[in-house]
Design an enzyme around this catalytic site. Structure first.
Site, PDB file in Angstrom:
ATOM      1  CG  ASP A 194     -13.274  79.002  21.071  1.00 38.17           C
ATOM      2  OD1 ASP A 194     -13.756  77.967  20.559  1.00 38.17           O
ATOM      3  OD2 ASP A 194     -13.914  80.056  21.168  1.00 38.17           O
ATOM      4  CG  ASN A 208     -19.157  89.923  24.543  1.00 34.07           C
ATOM      5  OD1 ASN A 208     -19.017  89.235  23.526  1.00 34.07           O
ATOM      6  ND2 ASN A 208     -18.532  89.645  25.671  1.00 34.07           N
ATOM      7  CG  HIS A 211     -17.143  86.575  22.329  1.00 32.02           C
ATOM      8  ND1 HIS A 211     -17.634  86.324  23.594  1.00 32.02           N
ATOM      9  CD2 HIS A 211     -17.575  85.542  21.575  1.00 32.02           C
ATOM     10  CE1 HIS A 211     -18.304  85.194  23.586  1.00 32.02           C
ATOM     11  NE2 HIS A 211     -18.297  84.707  22.376  1.00 32.02           N
ATOM     12  CD  GLU A 240     -15.408  87.313  26.295  1.00 31.87           C
ATOM     13  OE1 GLU A 240     -16.102  87.929  25.460  1.00 31.87           O
ATOM     14  OE2 GLU A 240     -15.880  86.411  27.016  1.00 31.87           O
TER      15      GLU A 240
HETATM   16  C1  GLP Z   1     -19.097  81.127  22.323  1.00 33.14           C
HETATM   17  C2  GLP Z   1     -17.899  80.688  21.449  1.00 33.14           C
HETATM   18  C3  GLP Z   1     -17.897  81.419  20.157  1.00 33.14           C
HETATM   19  C4  GLP Z   1     -19.307  81.492  19.634  1.00 33.14           C
HETATM   20  C5  GLP Z   1     -20.112  82.444  20.471  1.00 33.14           C
HETATM   21  C6  GLP Z   1     -21.579  82.512  20.123  1.00 33.14           C
HETATM   22  O1  GLP Z   1     -18.765  81.501  23.586  1.00 33.14           O
HETATM   23  N1  GLP Z   1     -16.624  80.764  22.048  1.00 33.14           N
HETATM   24  O2  GLP Z   1     -17.000  80.791  19.247  1.00 33.14           O
HETATM   25  O3  GLP Z   1     -19.309  81.964  18.310  1.00 33.14           O
HETATM   26  O4  GLP Z   1     -19.885  82.220  21.828  1.00 33.14           O
HETATM   27  O5  GLP Z   1     -22.261  81.396  20.570  1.00 33.14           O
HETATM   28  P1  GLP Z   1     -23.681  80.966  19.989  1.00 33.14           P
HETATM   29  O6  GLP Z   1     -23.434  80.519  18.588  1.00 33.14           O
HETATM   30  O7  GLP Z   1     -24.109  79.830  20.867  1.00 33.14           O
HETATM   31  O8  GLP Z   1     -24.553  82.154  20.059  1.00 33.14           O
END
Ligand code: GLP
Length: 261
Positions: free
Chosen positions: A67, A136, A138, A143
Site C-alpha cells: 500500500d 482493528n 486491517h 479497513e
Molecule cells: C499500517 C499499514 C499496515 C500495517 C498496520 C500495522 O497502517 N498499512 O500494512 O500492517 O498498519 O502497523 P504496525 O506494524 O505499525 O502496528
C-alpha cells in the site's frame, strides 16, 4: 492457518526472516509481497544482515508493496516508498526497478490500481506476501467492512488507523485520509501469506482473525480462506487465544519438522 507463538517479537521476526530467506534461496527470482509499519522492522534488519554476512542474494528478486498513502510523493519521509528504501532496499542488492509500490501521486488513481494488479500478474504472481495487522484487524489498508474479494483500490482510512498512524505526521490534519492498497482478493492470490502481529494492542484483532468468524469486520479473518497462511505471534498478542495450547502442540509436533529449522 498455521499459528506460531514465539516468546518475543524479536524471535518471531527471526523466524519470519528465515522463512523469507528460504524462499529467496530456493527461488532466486521470487516475487515478494512486502509490508510497512513497525512490526516488520526487525525482520528487515535480519534480511539485511543475511545479505551482508551470508550473501543472501536479492539481485533477481521482484517486490510489490501492499500500500501507499494517496498524495505522498516518494520523497516524503512518511511515504511507504521512502520507508522501504530506508529500511530495506538501499541496504541490499535489489534492482530498484524491480521494486514496486503503488504510486499515491498518480494522475489517475484508477489507472494506477489496475496497472498495479497487471504488474503483479506480469511478474508471475506473488510467491510470499508479508503482512502486519492493524489494531482493528486491517491488512494492507483494507479497513473493516471492505469487500473480502476486493482488488487494488483507493480506500478511506478509518478513524482508528488515523489515530494509530498520525503521530508520525505531527498532526491528524497532515495525515492523508486515503490510501491505495492491494485488495483482500489480491492478497489471497499470493501463493503463501505470512502475517506478523506482536504486542498487547493486537490481542483483539488476533483473536478475531484466527478464532473469530470469517467476516469483513475483521479483514485479517480472510486469511482463514488461504490454503497456506502462516501467522507468527508473540506471547502478548497471543494472550487472548482460546486454543493457544493447541497451536503450541501442533507447532511442537509438526510432522514436517524441518520447515522452520
Ligand atoms: C499500517 C499499514 C499496515 C500495517 C498496520 C500495522 O497502517 N498499512 O500494512 O500492517 O498498519 O502497523 P504496525 O506494524 O505499525 O502496528
Amino acid at each position: 492457518m498455521e499459528v506460531i507463538i514465539r516468546d518475543t517479537p524479536e524471535t518471531g521476526c527471526l523466524l519470519a526472516a528465515k522463512i523469507i530467506a528460504r524462499v529467496v534461496r530456493e527461488k532466486p527470482d521470487a516475487v515478494l509481497g512486502l509490508a510497512t509499519g513497525r512490526t516488520p522492522l526487525m525482520l528487515y534488519r535480519e534480511l539485511i544482515r543475511l545479505h551482508r554476512e551470508e550473501g543472501l542474494d536479492f539481485s533477481r528478486i521482484t517486490t510489490f508493496n501492499l500500500d501507499e498513502y494517496v498524495g505522498l510523493p516518494a520523497t516524503h519521509d512518511q511515504s511507504y516508498r521512502w520507508f522501504m528504501r530506508e529500511h530495506l532496499f538501499q541496504h541490499i542488492n535489489i534492482d530498484q526497478k524491480n521494486t514496486h509500490v503503488p504510486d499515491g501521486t498518480a494522475a489517475d488513481m484508477h489507472v494506477e490500481c489496475r496497472s498495479y494488479e497487471q504488474r503483479i500478474l506480469d511478474a508471475g504472481g506473488i510467491d510470499i506476501q508479508l503482512l502486519g495487522l492493524g489494531r482493528n484487524g486491517h491488512i494492507g489498508f483494507n479497513e473493516p467492512t471492505g469487500s473480502l474479494r476486493s482488488r487494488t483500490w483507493i480506500k478511506i482510512l478509518s478513524e482508528q488507523t488515523l489515530q494509530d498512524n498520525s503521530a508520525v505526521f505531527g498532526s491528524l490534519e497532515e495525515m492523508p485520509k486515503h490510501a491505495l492498497t492491494m485488495g483482500i482478493g489480491t492478497i489471497l492470490d499470493a501463493r503463501r501469506v505470512l502475517l506478523l502481529a506482536f504486542g498487547p494492542a493486537k490481542v483483539r484483532a488476533v483473536e478475531h482473525m484466527i478464532e473469530g468468524p470469517l467476516a469483513a469486520i475483521c479483514p485479517g479473518s480472510a486469511l482463514q480462506l488461504h490454503p497456506r497462511a502462516t501467522v507468527i505471534l508473540d506471547e502478548n498478542s497471543a494472550a487472548g487465544l482460546r486454543y493457544a495450547d493447541h497451536y503450541r502442540w501442533i507447532d511442537k509436533n509438526k510432522f514436517d519438522w524441518q520447515r522452520h529449522k
